[in-house]
Design an enzyme around this catalytic site. Structure first.
Site, PDB file in Angstrom:
ATOM      1  N   ALA A 172      43.941   8.471  59.697  1.00  0.00           N
ATOM      2  CA  ALA A 172      44.125   8.671  58.254  1.00  0.00           C
ATOM      3  C   ALA A 172      45.424   9.425  57.956  1.00  0.00           C
ATOM      4  CB  ALA A 172      42.931   9.453  57.700  1.00  0.00           C
ATOM      5  N   PRO A 173      45.947   9.258  56.744  1.00  0.00           N
ATOM      6  CA  PRO A 173      47.174   9.960  56.332  1.00  0.00           C
ATOM      7  C   PRO A 173      46.870  11.280  55.631  1.00  0.00           C
ATOM      8  CG  PRO A 173      46.605   8.351  54.673  1.00  0.00           C
ATOM      9  CD  PRO A 173      45.488   8.328  55.690  1.00  0.00           C
ATOM     10  N   TRP A 174      47.928  11.960  55.173  1.00  0.00           N
ATOM     11  CA  TRP A 174      47.779  13.310  54.625  1.00  0.00           C
ATOM     12  C   TRP A 174      47.678  13.343  53.107  1.00  0.00           C
ATOM     13  CZ3 TRP A 174      51.845  12.949  51.528  1.00  0.00           C
ATOM     14  CH2 TRP A 174      53.006  12.319  51.969  1.00  0.00           C
ATOM     15  N   LYS A 198      40.746  10.450  63.226  1.00  0.00           N
ATOM     16  CA  LYS A 198      41.904  11.331  63.439  1.00  0.00           C
ATOM     17  C   LYS A 198      42.624  11.535  62.112  1.00  0.00           C
ATOM     18  CE  LYS A 198      46.263  10.934  64.555  1.00  0.00           C
ATOM     19  NZ  LYS A 198      46.746  12.070  63.727  1.00  0.00           N
ATOM     20  N   PRO A 199      42.464  12.734  61.509  1.00  0.00           N
ATOM     21  CA  PRO A 199      43.236  13.003  60.290  1.00  0.00           C
ATOM     22  C   PRO A 199      44.689  13.269  60.646  1.00  0.00           C
ATOM     23  CG  PRO A 199      41.929  14.930  60.902  1.00  0.00           C
ATOM     24  CD  PRO A 199      41.629  13.872  61.930  1.00  0.00           C
ATOM     25  N   GLU A 201      47.949  15.464  61.219  1.00  0.00           N
ATOM     26  CA  GLU A 201      48.089  16.809  61.784  1.00  0.00           C
ATOM     27  C   GLU A 201      48.301  17.859  60.688  1.00  0.00           C
ATOM     28  OE1 GLU A 201      49.517  13.887  62.514  1.00  0.00           O
ATOM     29  OE2 GLU A 201      51.034  14.242  64.042  1.00  0.00           O
ATOM     30  N   SER A 252      51.487   4.487  56.965  1.00  0.00           N
ATOM     31  CA  SER A 252      52.689   3.736  56.615  1.00  0.00           C
ATOM     32  C   SER A 252      52.706   2.375  57.311  1.00  0.00           C
ATOM     33  CB  SER A 252      53.922   4.537  57.031  1.00  0.00           C
ATOM     34  OG  SER A 252      53.892   4.751  58.422  1.00  0.00           O
ATOM     35  N   ALA A 254      55.194   1.104  58.856  1.00  0.00           N
ATOM     36  CA  ALA A 254      55.895   1.201  60.150  1.00  0.00           C
ATOM     37  C   ALA A 254      54.917   1.600  61.258  1.00  0.00           C
ATOM     38  CB  ALA A 254      57.026   2.218  60.041  1.00  0.00           C
ATOM     39  N   GLU A 273      45.325  -0.382  56.171  1.00  0.00           N
ATOM     40  CA  GLU A 273      45.652  -0.044  54.772  1.00  0.00           C
ATOM     41  C   GLU A 273      47.010   0.623  54.809  1.00  0.00           C
ATOM     42  OE1 GLU A 273      43.947  -0.683  52.117  1.00  0.00           O
ATOM     43  OE2 GLU A 273      41.916  -1.072  52.829  1.00  0.00           O
ATOM     44  N   CYS A 307      49.512   5.690  47.441  1.00  0.00           N
ATOM     45  CA  CYS A 307      49.974   4.357  47.843  1.00  0.00           C
ATOM     46  C   CYS A 307      49.904   3.348  46.695  1.00  0.00           C
ATOM     47  CB  CYS A 307      49.166   3.871  49.039  1.00  0.00           C
ATOM     48  SG  CYS A 307      47.410   4.054  48.774  1.00  0.00           S
ATOM     49  N   GLU A 407      59.335   2.337  49.810  1.00  0.00           N
ATOM     50  CA  GLU A 407      58.306   3.294  49.397  1.00  0.00           C
ATOM     51  C   GLU A 407      58.889   4.710  49.504  1.00  0.00           C
ATOM     52  OE1 GLU A 407      54.809   3.893  51.920  1.00  0.00           O
ATOM     53  OE2 GLU A 407      53.582   3.789  50.120  1.00  0.00           O
TER      54      GLU A 407
END
Ligand code: NAD
Length: 519
Positions: A172-174, A198-199, A201, A252, A254, A273, A307, A407
């Protein structure tokens, strides 16, 4: 960052743990098999309050051994959880929603602390959205269905079983750590899977609290595990792990490509996603005041780190100049400030690095476009230490320029004019992304055409941003594939099995002629 002995690390984290803004800090950032532990990578990481630049929580990152332990716990928990009845899973998840609702204020404060989100956003959006999502999946757990049974060959009865997949590895992202944890964990466990999340860091706190709340609600140990580690080390190890049956990634485009490469090599089911660059198309019969308010709110939500945020406004020429003026005037009224001040509208970006990245995009755009308002980091009102950036409006950029195509993930809106409806829709579709979009008009035929022809996983009409637990969220094109939320997410987190019974009870079936001929 210095190295840390893992045996001492957990106690050090507990000792350091004061309670900034009333947030009780955990004794470690790994939640494995129902307990908090310190990571064993030998590397520390600090969670920084982006409003001040101060470190608020230092922890040991997960190493590959921690990933292995979490996957083993999830694997061990799988048969019991998959074997529970839908009613049992549902009941535990209803209790889970209750625990989250009781702790709403704690969650809101922790989310604002680690992300710099205005407290009103955490209280009114992130936390209630998560509670609602948990209630929704508690109910949906009882509605998992296969296709109806039938005698499709005449000689057999067929039916479809919908089964969990096994251990899900999610990354997951922040930007919305709590909601991302919920979107990943809830459909997975409602369907009977177990999970290792895994969130990012930068933002482990509310994911750890979410997993602890699951345990408190009676969800068995090992069903929900959290490992907090670096993407390259813990993330890649999780994606490539042979005991993980599925990878669900939000982040992202990438990094999504790299995750897809690793998942493909191990033939895993994949749900991606990814990034977005949402268009906001204003036709010349739109309610201008509504469009101006929608654009400012849609562009600035979560400091633009969303997003689905409105990033490219295409405005039909007769309304263009008034729209630019209206947005600039409204942006000037937005109050930047301390995230814990209830009157703050806009908090800092997630980090100083992200703020500098946004500033660099805008600075490069000065060479080919016009910065109408914003375009700077505020230095007054005590904001200089934080990762703040002023709401920014850019005009006169070319469609193929970087500011229109990339983005940015910050409080930046770019506005371009268009003439015909054809042109407006063509420009809206002219980026690699396809996550979300909106169209603004009072004419049902114009908006109807926009809903059919804009290539995005969500098209809003005369609004931009709202999401619902009952409705799917996911991308077209380079924004990824698969759906979060809603019953559609079960398509990602379940597999279907065809079961076929012979009804004839004869030894030599009719179709055996293909083998035995006329003997
Ligand atoms: P990111 O891609 O840098 O990181 C996302 C996660 O991937 C983090 O947990 C990170 O540690 C991990 N990661 C990094 N490198 C990895 C690797 N090599 N292998 C495995 N994992 C790795 O994204 P971010 O900066 O945290 O978040 C912002 C991005 O997320 C934006 O592009 C945004 O559009 C996207 N996003 C998309 C959605 C959606 O629903 N489509 C929702 C939220 C955010």
């Amino acid at each position: 960052m210095s190295n840390a002995g893992s045996s001492e690390a957990g106690s050090r984290q507990a000792k350091d743990g004061n309670a900034p803004h009333g947030v009780a800090l955990p004794s470690g950032a790994q939640y494995i098999d129902g307990e908090l532990r310190a990571g064993t990578s030998g590397r520390e990481h600090a969670v920084i309050d982006p409003a001040t630049g101060d470190a608020v929580f230092t922890y040991d990152l997960a190493g590959t051994k921690d990933v292995d332990a979490a996957v083993a716990a999830a694997r061990a928990a799988f048969p019991g959880w998959a074997g529970a009845t839908p009613g049992e899973r549902s009941e535990a998840m209803h209790r889970f929603a209750g625990v989250l609702a009781e702790r709403a204020e704690e969650f809101a404060r922790a989310e604002s602390l680690q992300c710099g989100k205005p407290i009103k956003l955490s209280r009114e959006f992130d936390v209630p959205g998560t509670v609602d999502n948990t209630s929704f999946f508690a109910g949906a757990a009882r509605h998992l269905q296969g296709q109806s049974a039938g005698e499709y060959s005449g000689d057999h009865t067929s039916y479809v079983r919908r089964e969990p997949i096994g251990v899900v590895g999610s990354i997951a992202p922040w930007n919305y750590p709590l909601q991302m944890a919920a979107w990943k964990v809830l459909p997975a466990i409602a369907a009977g899977n177990t999970i290792v999340l895994k969130p990012a860091e930068l933002t482990p706190l509310t994911s750890l609290m979410f997993a602890q709340a699951a345990t408190e609600a009676g969800i068995p140990d090992g069903v929900v595990n959290v490992i907090t580690g670096a993407g390259k080390e813990a993330g890649e190890h999780l994606v490539g792990h042979p005991d993980v049956a599925m990878t669900s990634f939000t982040g992202s485009t990438a990094v999504g490509r790299r995750v897809a490469e690793i998942a493909t090599a191990t033939v895993k089911r994949l749900h991606l996603e990814l990034g977005g660059k949402a268009p906001f198309v204003v036709f010349d019969d739109a309610d201008l005041e509504a469009a101006v308010h929608g654009a400012v709110a849609g562009a600035l939500i979560n400091t633009g780190q969303d997003c689905t945020a409105a990033t490219r406004a295409y405005v039909q020429r007769p309304l263009h100049d008034a729209f630019v003026q209206g947005v600039a005037d409204l942006m000037a009224t937005i109050r930047l400030g301390d995230p814990f001040d209830e009157s703050t509208d806009l908090g800092p970006l997630i980090s100083h690095a992200q703020r500098d990245r946004v500033a660099d995009f805008v600075d490069r755009a000065r060479g080919y476009a016009r910065v109408v308002t914003g375009g700077e980091a505020p230095k007054t009102n005590g904001l200089a230490r934080g990762a703040y950036y002023a709401p920014t409006l850019i005009a006169d950029a070319a469609q193929d320029s970087e500011i229109v195509q990339s983005e940015i993930f910050g409080p930046v809106l770019v506005v371009l004019p268009f003439d015909s409806d054809d042109e407006g829709i063509r420009l809206a579709n002219d980026t690699p992304y396809g996550l979300a979009a909106s169209a603004w008009s009072r004419d049902v035929y114009r908006t109807g055409r926009a809903t059919r022809e804009i290539q995005a996983g969500c098209v809003w009409i005369n609004d931009h941003i709202p999401i619902l637990s009952e409705m799917p969220h996911g991308g077209y094109k380079a924004s990824g594939f698969g759906k979060d939320m809603s019953a559609y997410s079960f398509e990602e987190y379940t597999q279907v099995k065809h079961v076929m019974y012979d009804n004839t009870a004869v030894a030599r079936k009719d179709w055996h002629r293909t083998i035995f001929g006329d003997r």
